[in-house]
Write an enzyme that holds these catalytic residues in place. Sequence first.
Site, PDB file in Angstrom:
ATOM      1  N   LEU A   1       1.921   6.305 -10.504  1.00 42.67           N
ATOM      2  CA  LEU A   1       2.898   6.807 -11.470  1.00 42.67           C
ATOM      3  C   LEU A   1       2.254   7.804 -12.429  1.00 42.67           C
ATOM      4  O   LEU A   1       1.300   7.466 -13.130  1.00 42.67           O
ATOM      5  CB  LEU A   1       3.482   5.638 -12.265  1.00 42.67           C
TER       6      LEU A   1
ATOM      7  N   GLN B   1      -0.712   1.791   7.106  1.00 45.68           N
ATOM      8  CA  GLN B   1      -1.792   1.223   6.289  1.00 45.68           C
ATOM      9  C   GLN B   1      -2.821   0.589   7.225  1.00 45.68           C
ATOM     10  O   GLN B   1      -3.172   1.189   8.244  1.00 45.68           O
ATOM     11  CB  GLN B   1      -1.233   0.218   5.279  1.00 45.68           C
TER      12      GLN B   1
ATOM     13  N   GLY C   1      -0.013  -5.085  -3.451  1.00 45.02           N
ATOM     14  CA  GLY C   1      -0.429  -5.993  -2.394  1.00 45.02           C
ATOM     15  C   GLY C   1      -1.922  -6.192  -2.328  1.00 45.02           C
ATOM     16  O   GLY C   1      -2.406  -7.289  -2.032  1.00 45.02           O
TER      17      GLY C   1
ATOM     18  N   CYS D   1     -11.809 -16.134   5.265  1.00 45.20           N
ATOM     19  CA  CYS D   1     -13.164 -16.368   4.782  1.00 45.20           C
ATOM     20  C   CYS D   1     -14.098 -15.386   5.479  1.00 45.20           C
ATOM     21  O   CYS D   1     -13.939 -15.093   6.662  1.00 45.20           O
ATOM     22  CB  CYS D   1     -13.621 -17.810   4.962  1.00 45.20           C
TER      23      CYS D   1
ATOM     24  N   GLU E   1      -0.944  -2.560 -15.124  1.00 45.44           N
ATOM     25  CA  GLU E   1       0.051  -2.372 -14.059  1.00 45.44           C
ATOM     26  C   GLU E   1       1.309  -1.753 -14.660  1.00 45.44           C
ATOM     27  O   GLU E   1       1.802  -2.234 -15.680  1.00 45.44           O
ATOM     28  CB  GLU E   1       0.378  -3.718 -13.397  1.00 45.44           C
TER      29      GLU E   1
ATOM     30  N   GLY F   1       0.786  -1.232   0.000  1.00 41.25           N
ATOM     31  CA  GLY F   1       0.000   0.000   0.000  1.00 41.25           C
ATOM     32  C   GLY F   1       0.811   1.272   0.000  1.00 41.25           C
ATOM     33  O   GLY F   1       0.616   2.136   0.851  1.00 41.25           O
ATOM     34  N   GLY F   2       1.736   1.412  -0.957  1.00 37.12           N
ATOM     35  CA  GLY F   2       2.550   2.624  -1.010  1.00 37.12           C
ATOM     36  C   GLY F   2       3.700   2.533  -0.031  1.00 37.12           C
ATOM     37  O   GLY F   2       4.740   1.939  -0.320  1.00 37.12           O
TER      38      GLY F   2
ATOM     39  N   ARG G   1       5.874  -6.350 -10.610  1.00 33.61           N
ATOM     40  CA  ARG G   1       4.627  -6.771  -9.968  1.00 33.61           C
ATOM     41  C   ARG G   1       3.881  -7.786 -10.824  1.00 33.61           C
ATOM     42  O   ARG G   1       3.299  -8.745 -10.306  1.00 33.61           O
ATOM     43  CB  ARG G   1       3.750  -5.556  -9.676  1.00 33.61           C
TER      44      ARG G   1
END
Length: 561
Positions: free
Chosen positions: A274, A130, A176, A410, A196, A52-53, A201
């Site tokens: 980006l 995060q 992620g 779950c 992407e 997350g960054g 990645r």
Amino acid sequence: MPESKYRQQTIRAPRGTVLTAKSWLTEAPLRMLMNNLDPDVAENPHELVVYGGIGRAARNWECYDAIVDALTRLEADETLLIQSGKPVGVFKTHDNAPRVLIANSNLAPHWATWEHFNELDAKGLAMYGQMTAGSWIYIGSQGIVQGTYETFVEAGCQHYNGTLAGRWVLTAGLGGMGGAQPLAATLAGACSLTIECQQSRIDFRLRTRYVDEQAATLDDALARITRYTREGKAVSVALCANAADILPELVNRGVRPDLVTDQTSAHDPLHGYLPSGWRWEEYQKNAQSDPHGTMQAAKRSMAAHVRAMLAFSKMGVPTFDYGNNIRQMAKEMGVENAFDFPGFVPAYIRPLFCRGIGPFRWVALSGDPQDIYKTDAKVKEIVAEDKHLHHWLDMARERIHFQGLPARICWVGLEWRQKLGLAFNEMVRCGEVSAPIVIGRDHLDSGSVASPNRETEAMRDGSDAVSDWPLLNALLNTASGATWVSLHHGGGVGMGFSQHAGMVIVCDGTDEAAARIRRVLHNDPATGVMRHADAGYDLAVECAVEQGLNLPMVAATQGKG
């Protein structure tokens, strides 16, 4: 970047039953901290970035070392305090108190901006946690696969007569969180095209079978999607490109997907999105030398991205925000109608939240996948009538690659979480599994978050921004005896836009653990039912009545009715 934020070191959690710490209640957070930084789990472990960054597990390497040392020394009646990734104190409490209490990224509201946070971060005074990065319960992309799957399935029910066969999803982002999208689409029966901008990645998702194929060009990608949808196959395709370029091009060509969403790291314009026309290395360099200009460039590209999503929506294509705050970023750049398409929670997930259903997850501290497979079977045995859940567990075993310590997620609700936790604890007690199990969840849950552009968007009573609820959730989990409890700010959608809480509890097979599990795994999801009942959702009120919750004002309102 300060040296303390970079270290060429490979970290993996210990496996087996030999303890490094003094008990399983302190061994568990130690292993889960280390697991967050496992190279098979974390996006950039050498810089402590989990996902997350810049979502980190510890503020810097000195803090990481100090946390590990503190956990190995922690006594059964002590509690370790973590302030934005830094261990700041160990205090005498009692054996049923949490062993760790964590507060990450919290800022006084007026100062809760990326600009102020980045200043603090540069001075070594703060850390972005995060949601599950700084709370040490990240399990890799599996952590969001089922939620994304449930979202796609519900979208198919609402828009396409219950099936996504022969349909395709257009999205972006394979980090992620976003990395779950192609597999979730495949499991839901749809094809997908995921844009992407980082080849590394895509390579990782291909290696772990979250993505099936990579296309060389946009034309190649569209040809594959056309062929697979015509054949009724569910195949995921990745394309290395910038979404801010590709989505407008698709609009110009008149291409019509069947669902459109996005999971780029748009919540963090300085590190996670980006700008169009830039290389990734250039982006990283400019983030250091010209942060304001870099953020503006990223947000301009987000605006182009959102305008394309709006165009798809205007065509009649079901389009939704998947919780990365890209609509807000676009609105700040002049896209006044950015919120004309909904977020995924009000569109598809809120009925689940009303029943306390959310991302229940558990991890085998042994490191043995067989322990997870045995718990899968136990879930099927206990939740015997839920064939949809059984189907999910079967697909998860077949398709999901474990990252780090074996884990499972779950979505289950108030009715089942306590029962499952007690069953897992009994499995540990009788030796059916080889070591204790930890149970946690994402902060994205029904009662643990205030996020007006995501989980609490468009609440019935207008209480979207009220953050008393996650505070109460954290306090109640602390009082109930969770093993560690966390309270964060800014996860998912960025600084100033969310506050959220998490909990983890250890099943070590003892009677004391069973008592804590009874409290925590009832009270935690019950706060979600409470929150939604208080907001006036009939489904939540019905669930509260069925489960015997004591909600004074809801009961009073019902009595007047």
